[in-house]
Write a protein that holds these residues in place. Sequence first.
Motif, PDB file in Angstrom:
ATOM      1  N   VAL A  50     -24.305  12.708  -0.950  1.00  0.00           N
ATOM      2  CA  VAL A  50     -24.620  14.130  -0.747  1.00  0.00           C
ATOM      3  C   VAL A  50     -23.773  14.714   0.386  1.00  0.00           C
ATOM      4  O   VAL A  50     -23.214  15.816   0.264  1.00  0.00           O
TER       5      VAL A  50
ATOM      6  N   SER B  92     -20.391  15.501  -0.808  1.00  0.00           N
ATOM      7  CA  SER B  92     -20.282  16.689  -1.656  1.00  0.00           C
ATOM      8  C   SER B  92     -20.090  17.955  -0.831  1.00  0.00           C
ATOM      9  O   SER B  92     -19.562  18.952  -1.325  1.00  0.00           O
ATOM     10  N   TYR B  93     -20.504  17.914   0.452  1.00  0.00           N
ATOM     11  CA  TYR B  93     -20.285  19.035   1.372  1.00  0.00           C
ATOM     12  C   TYR B  93     -19.012  18.856   2.201  1.00  0.00           C
ATOM     13  O   TYR B  93     -18.714  19.668   3.069  1.00  0.00           O
TER      14      TYR B  93
ATOM     15  N   PRO C 111     -22.076  22.834  -3.941  1.00  0.00           N
ATOM     16  CA  PRO C 111     -21.700  21.422  -3.758  1.00  0.00           C
ATOM     17  C   PRO C 111     -22.588  20.474  -4.569  1.00  0.00           C
ATOM     18  O   PRO C 111     -22.098  19.476  -5.116  1.00  0.00           O
ATOM     19  N   ILE C 112     -23.872  20.791  -4.645  1.00  0.00           N
ATOM     20  CA  ILE C 112     -24.794  19.941  -5.409  1.00  0.00           C
ATOM     21  C   ILE C 112     -24.555  20.094  -6.904  1.00  0.00           C
ATOM     22  O   ILE C 112     -24.640  19.112  -7.662  1.00  0.00           O
TER      23      ILE C 112
ATOM     24  N   ARG D 174     -21.696  20.580  -8.318  1.00  0.00           N
ATOM     25  CA  ARG D 174     -20.520  19.746  -8.623  1.00  0.00           C
ATOM     26  C   ARG D 174     -20.886  18.266  -8.621  1.00  0.00           C
ATOM     27  O   ARG D 174     -20.389  17.487  -9.446  1.00  0.00           O
ATOM     28  N   LEU D 175     -21.746  17.885  -7.696  1.00  0.00           N
ATOM     29  CA  LEU D 175     -22.195  16.499  -7.633  1.00  0.00           C
ATOM     30  C   LEU D 175     -22.925  16.098  -8.905  1.00  0.00           C
ATOM     31  O   LEU D 175     -22.673  15.024  -9.487  1.00  0.00           O
TER      32      LEU D 175
ATOM     33  N   SER E 229     -20.640  15.462 -11.890  1.00  0.00           N
ATOM     34  CA  SER E 229     -19.756  14.295 -11.851  1.00  0.00           C
ATOM     35  C   SER E 229     -20.491  12.965 -11.739  1.00  0.00           C
ATOM     36  O   SER E 229     -19.873  11.907 -11.845  1.00  0.00           O
ATOM     37  N   HIS E 230     -21.803  12.994 -11.506  1.00  0.00           N
ATOM     38  CA  HIS E 230     -22.586  11.765 -11.351  1.00  0.00           C
ATOM     39  C   HIS E 230     -23.809  11.828 -12.270  1.00  0.00           C
ATOM     40  O   HIS E 230     -24.861  12.353 -11.882  1.00  0.00           O
TER      41      HIS E 230
END
Length: 327
Positions: free
Chosen positions: A163, A166-167, A226-227, A229-230, A233-234
């Motif tokens: 996390v 991601s930032y 940012p979350i 995008r996380l 990708s996950h």
Amino acid sequence: MPIKLPLCLAVAIVSSAVTGCMEVSVALAPTPVTLATGTPGGVYHPVGNAICRMFNLASEQQAKPCVGVSSDGSVANIRRIENGTSTFGLSQTDVAYAAFHGEGPFAAAGPDPKLRMLITLYPETFTVVARAETNIRNFQDLHGKRVGLGKSGAGYTFTRDIVLGSYGWTIQDLERLPELGPAEQNQALCSNKVDAIIFQAGHPNGLTQEATTGCRARLVRVAGPPIDRLLASHPYYTATLIPGGMYAGNPEDVPTIGTLAVLVTSSDQSDELAYAVVKAVFENFADFRRLHPALAKLKIEDMVPSQAVMPIHRGALRYYREAGLLR
């Protein structure tokens, strides 16, 4: 005609009676099945013991009991399975995936192709709790703040670093205390030694309850670009909510991310043992769900693992196919 006395009774005739009986008892006791759980106060600890309880209630398994073992959490549990000190262990899906593929905290050791899934359990929520007077409302507000980050053996420290990444941050962007266990984190929060704490758990749980009632702490939002995008990708992370009103002083839903708690073992464990533990949980499902609030909303069909994280143990596969849960 000589009288044949039972071994312990014969030993009791001499002064070393008690010692003799205890030694025989230990020598004859079967090696228990061990299940690595988590720290008391978290959810892994009671859930792991609930699995053992179901296993032990199966009459054919009473000669080899299951024992829950306290630990620091997911990373520590995986390592216990790998080094043979635990038969089973609870883990987050992201940590289990990293261990199987040799990533993150398992990069130095490399992939472990022997790891196997048994059961999928409840959602685990990445949780940030802050002192009310700090005005920390969103994850990005943590930058430069005093943050309790937990112990390295806990799975949430792996999620925490993902996390933060991601930032575009690392833990160096936070002012932090030395490693603290969950109960110590709460104490640090309520005594104003930190502004916020980070952990991961099923909800409701006693640690969050204690923080929100003991020092009027607030849950922090973990959401935004940012979350997003996380999550894209996950695939083992999912968007989730901590419901409003679950904890005192927190009336609104709080968005964050989560994983799933899973039961993991090694392919070295026998098919018969894997089959027995899965069967014990599924065939006592109603009783199992009543043993902790985090289990209350479980559905049988959701407890069959996805092989996207790692393969399912052959013994577990056998049960799922026999029960019509997998083809």
